[in-house]
Design an enzyme around this catalytic site. Structure first.
Site, PDB file in Angstrom:
ATOM      1  NE  ARG A  26      -3.311  -0.039   2.869  1.00  6.90           N
ATOM      2  CZ  ARG A  26      -4.105   0.885   3.569  1.00  6.90           C
ATOM      3  NH1 ARG A  26      -5.489   0.676   2.722  1.00  6.90           N
ATOM      4  NH2 ARG A  26      -4.146   1.173   4.479  1.00  6.90           N
ATOM      5  CB  CYS A  50       5.481  28.413  31.283  1.00  7.15           C
ATOM      6  SG  CYS A  50       5.856  26.812  31.482  1.00  7.15           S
ATOM      7  CB  CYS A  53       8.797  29.077  33.325  1.00  8.92           C
ATOM      8  SG  CYS A  53       9.268  28.729  31.796  1.00  8.92           S
ATOM      9  CG  HIS A 114       9.226  27.644  28.167  1.00 11.74           C
ATOM     10  ND1 HIS A 114       8.015  27.030  28.943  1.00 11.74           N
ATOM     11  CD2 HIS A 114       8.273  27.981  27.019  1.00 11.74           C
ATOM     12  CE1 HIS A 114       6.595  27.244  28.459  1.00 11.74           C
ATOM     13  NE2 HIS A 114       7.099  27.621  27.071  1.00 11.74           N
ATOM     14  CG  ASN A 154       1.522  12.277  27.280  1.00  6.73           C
ATOM     15  OD1 ASN A 154       1.919  11.445  26.674  1.00  6.73           O
ATOM     16  ND2 ASN A 154       0.642  12.528  28.082  1.00  6.73           N
ATOM     17  CB  SER A 162      -1.077  20.627  29.234  1.00  4.89           C
ATOM     18  OG  SER A 162      -0.333  20.527  30.163  1.00  4.89           O
ATOM     19  CG  HIS A 165       8.735  23.952  30.879  1.00  7.05           C
ATOM     20  ND1 HIS A 165       9.115  25.297  31.312  1.00  7.05           N
ATOM     21  CD2 HIS A 165       9.756  23.269  31.586  1.00  7.05           C
ATOM     22  CE1 HIS A 165      10.187  25.506  32.094  1.00  7.05           C
ATOM     23  NE2 HIS A 165      10.645  24.112  32.079  1.00  7.05           N
ATOM     24  CG  HIS A 167       6.248  18.638  31.312  1.00  3.86           C
ATOM     25  ND1 HIS A 167       5.859  19.335  30.266  1.00  3.86           N
ATOM     26  CD2 HIS A 167       5.146  17.848  31.593  1.00  3.86           C
ATOM     27  CE1 HIS A 167       4.928  19.240  29.942  1.00  3.86           C
ATOM     28  NE2 HIS A 167       4.111  18.143  30.595  1.00  3.86           N
ATOM     29  CD  GLN A 169       1.616  13.726  33.599  1.00  2.00           C
ATOM     30  OE1 GLN A 169       0.928  13.389  34.272  1.00  2.00           O
ATOM     31  NE2 GLN A 169       1.081  14.252  32.226  1.00  2.00           N
ATOM     32  CD  GLU A 183       5.670  -4.739  27.740  1.00  2.00           C
ATOM     33  OE1 GLU A 183       6.630  -4.666  28.496  1.00  2.00           O
ATOM     34  OE2 GLU A 183       5.397  -3.758  26.937  1.00  2.00           O
ATOM     35  CG  HIS A 299       7.047   0.252  24.727  1.00  2.00           C
ATOM     36  ND1 HIS A 299       7.303  -0.616  23.827  1.00  2.00           N
ATOM     37  CD2 HIS A 299       6.955  -0.320  26.061  1.00  2.00           C
ATOM     38  CE1 HIS A 299       7.066  -1.789  24.450  1.00  2.00           C
ATOM     39  NE2 HIS A 299       7.040  -1.808  25.783  1.00  2.00           N
ATOM     40  CE  LYS A 312      -1.268   3.353  12.516  1.00  2.00           C
ATOM     41  NZ  LYS A 312      -1.556   2.605  11.276  1.00  2.00           N
TER      42      LYS A 312
HETATM   43  P1  H2U Z   1       1.066  17.189  30.356  1.00  2.40           P
HETATM   44  O1  H2U Z   1       1.621  18.188  29.596  1.00  2.40           O
HETATM   45  O2  H2U Z   1       1.677  15.672  29.885  1.00  2.40           O
HETATM   46  O3  H2U Z   1      -0.581  17.068  30.331  1.00  2.40           O
HETATM   47  O4  H2U Z   1       1.545  17.303  31.771  1.00  2.40           O
HETATM   48  C1  H2U Z   1       1.362  18.412  32.574  1.00  2.40           C
HETATM   49  C2  H2U Z   1       0.601  18.046  33.777  1.00  2.40           C
HETATM   50  O5  H2U Z   1       0.813  19.287  34.887  1.00  2.40           O
HETATM   51  C3  H2U Z   1      -0.761  17.974  33.761  1.00  2.40           C
HETATM   52  O6  H2U Z   1      -1.033  16.549  34.182  1.00  2.40           O
HETATM   53  C4  H2U Z   1      -0.335  19.285  35.583  1.00  2.40           C
HETATM   54  C5  H2U Z   1      -1.530  18.439  34.707  1.00  2.40           C
HETATM   55  O7  H2U Z   1      -2.524  18.154  35.660  1.00  2.40           O
HETATM   56  N1  H2U Z   1      -0.265  20.788  35.940  1.00  2.40           N
HETATM   57  C6  H2U Z   1      -0.265  20.939  37.528  1.00  2.40           C
HETATM   58  O8  H2U Z   1       0.166  19.910  38.132  1.00  2.40           O
HETATM   59  N2  H2U Z   1      -0.332  21.810  38.096  1.00  2.40           N
HETATM   60  C7  H2U Z   1      -0.663  23.180  37.216  1.00  2.40           C
HETATM   61  O9  H2U Z   1      -0.768  24.346  37.618  1.00  2.40           O
HETATM   62  C8  H2U Z   1      -0.967  23.139  35.634  1.00  2.40           C
HETATM   63  C9  H2U Z   1      -0.828  21.696  35.346  1.00  2.40           C
HETATM   64 ZN    ZN Z   2       8.159  27.015  31.154  1.00  8.62          ZN
END
Ligand code: H2U
Ligand code: ZN
Length: 347
Positions: A26, A50, A53, A114, A154, A162, A165, A167, A169, A183, A299, A312
């Site tokens: 394909r 931010c 920051c 940032h 992410n 979101s 910056h 970061h 989790q 696994e 992964h 995709k």
């Molecule tokens: P993501 O960009 O992967 O969503 O991770 C950012 C995380 O930061 C998100 O889980 C947290 C959000 O809940 N967050 C805080 O803990 N405090 C904040 O003031 C904003 C966002």
């Molecule tokens: Zn920042």
């Protein structure tokens, strides 16, 4: 690759014990969609709005200190709570079953700047992130209520991050989540059937075949796995049998920082963009067992297919039947090997 693999076939994923449909013919289809270019990089080193920051205020009035390397805090909107109560006894069995799930969610800032990403951070700074991941895994894993620690990142708006910056989790849970549980079961089953570690053996096969290798160093091998579902999906495997970050020595930690920089640089260079992905580590559960079967790996699940904007979608047959791919894992690896090892924005 053998000619027989030029036709539609399915490939087995022994780690997650499922199949992927591969349709190499394909890729000859004409493509008339958009092929945009956008670097996706911020050139703002400090953003006053931010919440990650240094020196800024987060949700609920929490203050982010003026940190200088890494900074870890409890997620202000945590998906899990350490003291969540158990659901009603009426849900203990039957079709409307529910269970208590206690846990904690942490956010780890990789760097105060940032505008950076793992690909464009200096190796000693990525090494500090590796050390912070190790400490989080050690400390959260030592809490008897929490049986699994999931470290992940992410990256990019396309993956729902979101904030640009740099970061990641860390979530820890009372139960071992479905992916690492599957696994764990596959690793245990392979070990009892073959007397060997599945990933030690797989690593040997991939190193020998070389066609799916993307990059490597003394401690790690990064491949587009035989069973990749996402176009440029990769698995990064520790060369030695290491159950978790806690088994790493100093050289392993340096090597992990290096392979993450190598791989994310190649990803960014592929479409000359800040390549989006979800990445995370799979390692031994922290439930008090030895977990000799476990073999540390990462992964990377990137959504992009053809350019910085063409992704995709997992739809249609893939939602109802099974995942499918057109570009073969071998040609995806070849393309990732063909790009420069130097980041395009740093050249
Ligand atoms: P993501 O960009 O992967 O969503 O991770 C950012 C995380 O930061 C998100 O889980 C947290 C959000 O809940 N967050 C805080 O803990 N405090 C904040 O003031 C904003 C966002
Ligand atoms: Zn920042």
């Amino acid at each position: 690759m053998s000619d027989s693999l030029q036709f539609p076939h399915r490939r087995y994923n022994p780690l997650q014990r499922r199949w992927v449909l591969v349709s190499p013919h394909r890729t000859q289809r004409p493509w008339q969609g958009e092929v945009n270019r956008s670097t996706g990089f911020s050139d703002v080193h400090y953003d006053p709005t931010c919440y990650l920051c240094p020196g800024n205020t987060r949700a609920g009035g929490h203050h982010t200190p003026r940190y200088e390397s890494v900074y870890v805090f409890d997620n202000d909107y945590a998906a899990l709570l350490p003291d969540a109560p158990a659901p009603d006894a009426a849900h203990a069995q039957g079709l409307l079953r529910a269970e208590r799930e206690r846990g904690r969610c942490r956010v780890l800032c990789f760097h105060p700047d940032h505008s950076l990403t793992l690909a464009r951070m200096e190796l000693p700074d990525i090494r500090k992130v590796v050390d912070a991941w190790t400490e989080e895994y050690r400390n959260l894993g030592a809490e008897p209520d929490f049986r699994y620690v999931q470290i992940f990142e992410n990256r990019g708006a396309m993956m729902g991050a979101s904030n640009p910056h740099p970061h990641g989790q860390i979530w820890t849970t009372e139960h071992i989540p479905d992916e690492p549980r599957a696994e764990t079961e596959a690793l245990l089953a392979y070990r009892s059937a073959h007397g060997q570690c599945l990933l030690c053996e797989y690593l040997g096969v991939e190193a020998g075949a070389a066609v799916r290798v993307v990059c490597e160093n003394q401690g790690f091998l990064a491949v587009v796995p035989w069973w990749a579902v996402w176009p440029f999906e990769t698995v990064v495997m520790a060369r030695a049998h290491r159950r978790s970050l806690l088994d790493f020595d100093n050289a392993d930690r340096d090597a992990l920082a290096d392979i993450l920089k190598q791989l994310t640089t190649r990803y960014d260079n592929l479409f000359e963009t800040s390549f989006p992905y979800t990445m995370g580590f799979h390692q031994a559960p922290t439930d008090g067992e030895e977990h000799e079967e476990w073999h540390f790996h990462a992964h990377f699940y990137p959504p992009l297919l053809r350019s910085a904007t063409v992704r995709k979608y997992m739809v249609g047959f893939e939602m109802l039947g099974m995942p499918q791919r057109d570009i073969t894992p071998e040609s995806a690896a070849e393309r990732l090997r063909a790009v420069s090892p130097m980041h395009f924005a740093l050249r």
